[in-house]
Design a protein around this motif. Structure first.
Motif, PDB file in Angstrom:
ATOM      1  N   LYS A   1       0.869  -1.179   0.000  1.00 48.42           N
ATOM      2  CA  LYS A   1       0.000   0.000   0.000  1.00 48.42           C
ATOM      3  C   LYS A   1       0.900   1.222   0.000  1.00 48.42           C
ATOM      4  O   LYS A   1       1.829   1.321   0.800  1.00 48.42           O
ATOM      5  N   GLU A   2       0.650   2.175  -0.896  1.00 39.75           N
ATOM      6  CA  GLU A   2       1.490   3.354  -1.018  1.00 39.75           C
ATOM      7  C   GLU A   2       1.459   4.169   0.276  1.00 39.75           C
ATOM      8  O   GLU A   2       0.401   4.448   0.834  1.00 39.75           O
ATOM      9  N   THR A   3       2.639   4.616   0.728  1.00 40.65           N
ATOM     10  CA  THR A   3       2.732   5.342   2.004  1.00 40.65           C
ATOM     11  C   THR A   3       2.281   6.788   1.861  1.00 40.65           C
ATOM     12  O   THR A   3       1.826   7.398   2.826  1.00 40.65           O
ATOM     13  N   ASP A   4       2.382   7.355   0.658  1.00 36.37           N
ATOM     14  CA  ASP A   4       2.051   8.773   0.485  1.00 36.37           C
ATOM     15  C   ASP A   4       0.625   9.085   0.913  1.00 36.37           C
ATOM     16  O   ASP A   4       0.321  10.202   1.323  1.00 36.37           O
TER      17      ASP A   4
ATOM     18  N   SER B   1       8.455  -4.036   0.020  1.00 36.19           N
ATOM     19  CA  SER B   1       9.505  -3.734  -0.953  1.00 36.19           C
ATOM     20  C   SER B   1      10.844  -4.337  -0.555  1.00 36.19           C
ATOM     21  O   SER B   1      11.808  -4.244  -1.311  1.00 36.19           O
TER      22      SER B   1
ATOM     23  N   GLN C   1       4.746  -0.521   3.152  1.00 35.17           N
ATOM     24  CA  GLN C   1       5.515  -0.417   1.913  1.00 35.17           C
ATOM     25  C   GLN C   1       6.976  -0.785   2.145  1.00 35.17           C
ATOM     26  O   GLN C   1       7.641  -1.357   1.272  1.00 35.17           O
TER      27      GLN C   1
ATOM     28  N   PRO D   1       8.895   9.580   1.599  1.00 34.83           N
ATOM     29  CA  PRO D   1       7.563   8.983   1.843  1.00 34.83           C
ATOM     30  C   PRO D   1       7.364   8.545   3.278  1.00 34.83           C
ATOM     31  O   PRO D   1       6.253   8.592   3.793  1.00 34.83           O
TER      32      PRO D   1
END
Length: 672
Positions: free
Chosen positions: A536-539, A663, A659, A592
């Motif tokens: 899930k994108e951290t931004d 990653s 994330q 991020p």
């Protein structure tokens, strides 16, 4: 003419006169003129054992039954018995009345309406089948092929005096009368069968009428709830519930079927009257058998048509009481959400601006009146938080699973539902069950003596994630050959229960650059669903509402001031939930993950790692707790540290974002 026959006729006449006088005397205290009389002719003889019921559910009409009496007739409308005047309670739907003695051999029943609680008699039901039910009704078997009027004489005669049947009246031969009697018997049987079919439909109609009242009330409640000002998503749920109920009520509507039943009952009563008239004609002088048989044929044709009409009545599927109970439960749950206090929405930017403005005003006032150097030193020290060490943001509640109250003042969410993982928080239940205490198995009810090395959670049926520093500090206990540690999935407050899975006696997988250790279990765990490691994108996490599940422990039990922050006589190292929010720290970089922090892997090793900040309450023992999206229960990060002052600014709890885990090449290799 036989002398005995005429003597018997005289006896019957005298008996009838005596009965009339007796009823006349009794009627002096009863209403003389009924408001309405409803009749039903069964065409066959029946016996009623001990009771009958008034089923009066008339929501669409104003007439309310009060006083009444019921009369039972034998063949030829000979009155067999009559009940006393009974009073039906106002608004009662079903009431049962006892007979003084069984009634045997009746073929016709009459209901006399003497008075009403209210309304006009024109609104009263037109059919006796809509209001009267005879309990334990049994048919009296036929003992001969005599005609209906001959049976009446046999019932009211002395058997010793009726050994020789009376001669038939002139007009029809014995064979013709037998022929007519056979046809009338067949017609009467068909009438009875049709009436029984109608009775089944009528009973179901009245049962559904009661259910319809509940549905109408529920639709009104949902409509009233929908008219209130609520959040759009909650309003959509209310509208969906109302639509579901209304659609089902429309499918189950029986208005047309009810009209068809009323028409069939009216036609059945008309055919019964036609048959009664035909019986009278068959006993008259000079009766024409062919004409009578033609009339009977006409009745049979009408019966065939009526039977086809009744068969064509197809009741739609009804609504079960359990389905109404389910709708009512959904309505009450939505009502509770609507009535829940809505916390005020604060814009943190406005609050910070107001605080800064206040500080500037204080600084200007101090400089003007007292001199800036002398008076700003205390103000600078006040910028740093001074809460008791060990508890971060104590105003956010840490909730013990399955208990009755939070450990601190309630936060923004509905504490009772969050503690029990019901309502919108049911999505957290799988993660709650997959989270456990790193250490040893729970023995008995948790006490102040219990200890939490940290928190971990299942990521497969054989693997548990916790913090690397938990292994660094306690790994020599957890991998002991004689008494290995593991993960305890229960350890809940006031609960004497345990579900312990030991670790396999091998070192865990340690992720380079992350505070993550992955232990392997000695046996698979099949009764709990692992938490998925989904990217899930951290931004997009800034401001996200979260829940942390863990086993907070002070690790310094000699400090009573720390214990008092949480609750009176607290029990630590038990499973708790803490709500909070991911936020950007004032020292965040543009990366991020926000901040950089130093992590103690063990007593001798440290490394630097990126992290995100959150403000859910945690303590020692919370290390390794999952950060969950409160909306859907997905994993957003893994908690590893907390500071009352971080980077000499505001307090913060730290976590690794999901994330960072997904990653990691080590995680990818492990997953494959």
């Amino acid at each position: 003419m036989n002398v005995k026959f005429w003597a018997r006729i005289r006896q019957i006449l005298f008996a009838l006169i005596a009965i009339c006088f007796a009823f006349d005397a009794a009627a002096q205290t009863e209403p003389q003129n009924p408001l309405k009389v409803l009749r039903i002719d069964y065409g066959k003889a029946y016996q009623l054992q001990d009771s009958y019921s008034i089923i009066y559910d008339n929501p669409s009409q104003s007439a309310k039954l009060q006083d009444f009496r019921v009369t039972f007739y034998g063949p030829g409308r000979i009155k067999l018995t009559e009940t006393k005047t009974e009073t039906h309670p106002v608004n009662s739907k079903i009431e049962t009345y006892q007979l003084t003695a069984p009634v045997t051999g009746f073929t016709e029943v009459e209901l006399s309406v003497l008075s009403l609680h209210g309304g006009g008699i024109e609104d009263f039901p037109a059919s006796i089948g809509e209001i009267l039910a005879l309990n334990e009704l049994t048919e009296v078997p036929e003992t001969s092929n005599q005609s209906i009027d001959e049976d009446v004489v046999a019932v009211n005669s002395n058997p010793a005096e009726t050994e020789t049947p009376p001669a038939p009246p002139p007009g029809l031969t014995a064979a013709e009368r037998q022929r007519l009697s056979d046809v009338k018997t067949d017609v009467a049987q068909r009438l009875t069968e049709l009436r029984e079919d109608l009775s089944k439909f009528t009973s179901e109609t009245y049962l559904r009428a009661g259910i319809q009242e509940e549905i109408d009330a529920l639709i009104a409640d949902v409509s009233a709830l929908s008219s209130r000002t609520v959040k759009p998503d909650l309003k959509s749920e209310i509208a969906a519930l109302g639509t579901e109920i209304e659609n089902k009520a429309t499918e189950a509507d029986i208005s047309d079927e009810g009209q068809a039943l009323s028409a069939a009952e009216a036609q059945l009563s008309d055919i019964q009257r036609q048959l009664n008239d035909l019986v009278s004609l068959s006993n008259a002088d000079g009766a024409d058998p062919e004409s009578l048989l033609s009339s009977l044929s006409d009745i049979e044709t009408r019966l065939t048509q009526l039977n086809a009409a009744i068969t064509a009545i197809n009741m739609p599927d009804g609504i079960m009481p359990s389905q109404i109970e389910g709708w009512r439960a959904d309505y009450l749950a939505l009502q509770a959400q609507v009535n829940a206090p809505v916390p005020p929405k604060f814009d943190w930017r406005i609050i910070i601006a107001a605080l800064l403005l206040g500080l500037v005003l204080i600084w200007l006032a101090a400089k003007f009146f007292f001199g800036i150097k002398a008076k700003t030193r205390p103000l600078k020290s006040a910028l740093y938080r001074t809460e008791t060490p060990g508890v971060v943001f104590p105003a956010n509640p840490m909730l013990a699973g399955n208990v009755s109250a939070p450990l601190a003042p309630a936060g923004k969410l509905a504490a009772a539902q969050l503690q029990m993982l019901t309502g919108p928080y049911a999505v957290l239940r799988d993660a709650y069950l997959a989270t456990g205490r790193i250490g040893y198995a729970q023995e008995g009810i948790p006490t102040a003596e219990d200890y939490s090395f940290g928190t971990g959670f299942l990521v497969s049926d054989r693997h548990v994630i916790t913090n690397r520093h938990v292994h660094g500090m306690y790994g020599h206990y957890l991998l002991d050959d004689t008494d290995p540690g593991g993960i305890e999935f229960i350890a809940e407050k006031d609960k004497d229960a345990s579900d312990f899975a030991p670790f396999k006696n091998e070192p865990p997988l340690l992720l380079t650059g992350l505070d993550i250790a992955i232990y392997t279990l000695a046996r698979p765990v099949k009764n709990r669903k692992p938490i998925a490691l989904a990217p899930k994108e951290t931004d997009g996490l800034d401001g996200q509402e979260i829940v942390v599940i863990g086993y907070p422990d002070t690790h310094t039990p000699e400090r009573p001031d720390i214990l008092a922050v949480v609750e009176d006589n607290p029990v630590f190292a038990v499973k708790r939930l803490s709500q909070g929010q991911i936020f950007r720290h004032s020292t965040d970089t543009d990366t991020p993950f926000g901040v950089e922090t130093s992590v103690d892997e063990d007593d001798n090793t440290r490394f630097t790692m990126a992290a995100i900040c959150h403000n859910a309450s945690t303590m020692g023992g919370s290390s390794g707790s999952p950060l969950l999206d409160i909306r859907d229960g997905t994993l957003l990060g893994v908690h590893f540290a907390g500071f009352k002052v971080f980077n000499r600014k505001e307090a913060a709890n730290l976590a690794m974002a999901i994330q960072q885990l997904t990653s990691s090449q080590a995680i990818k290799n492990w997953q494959t």
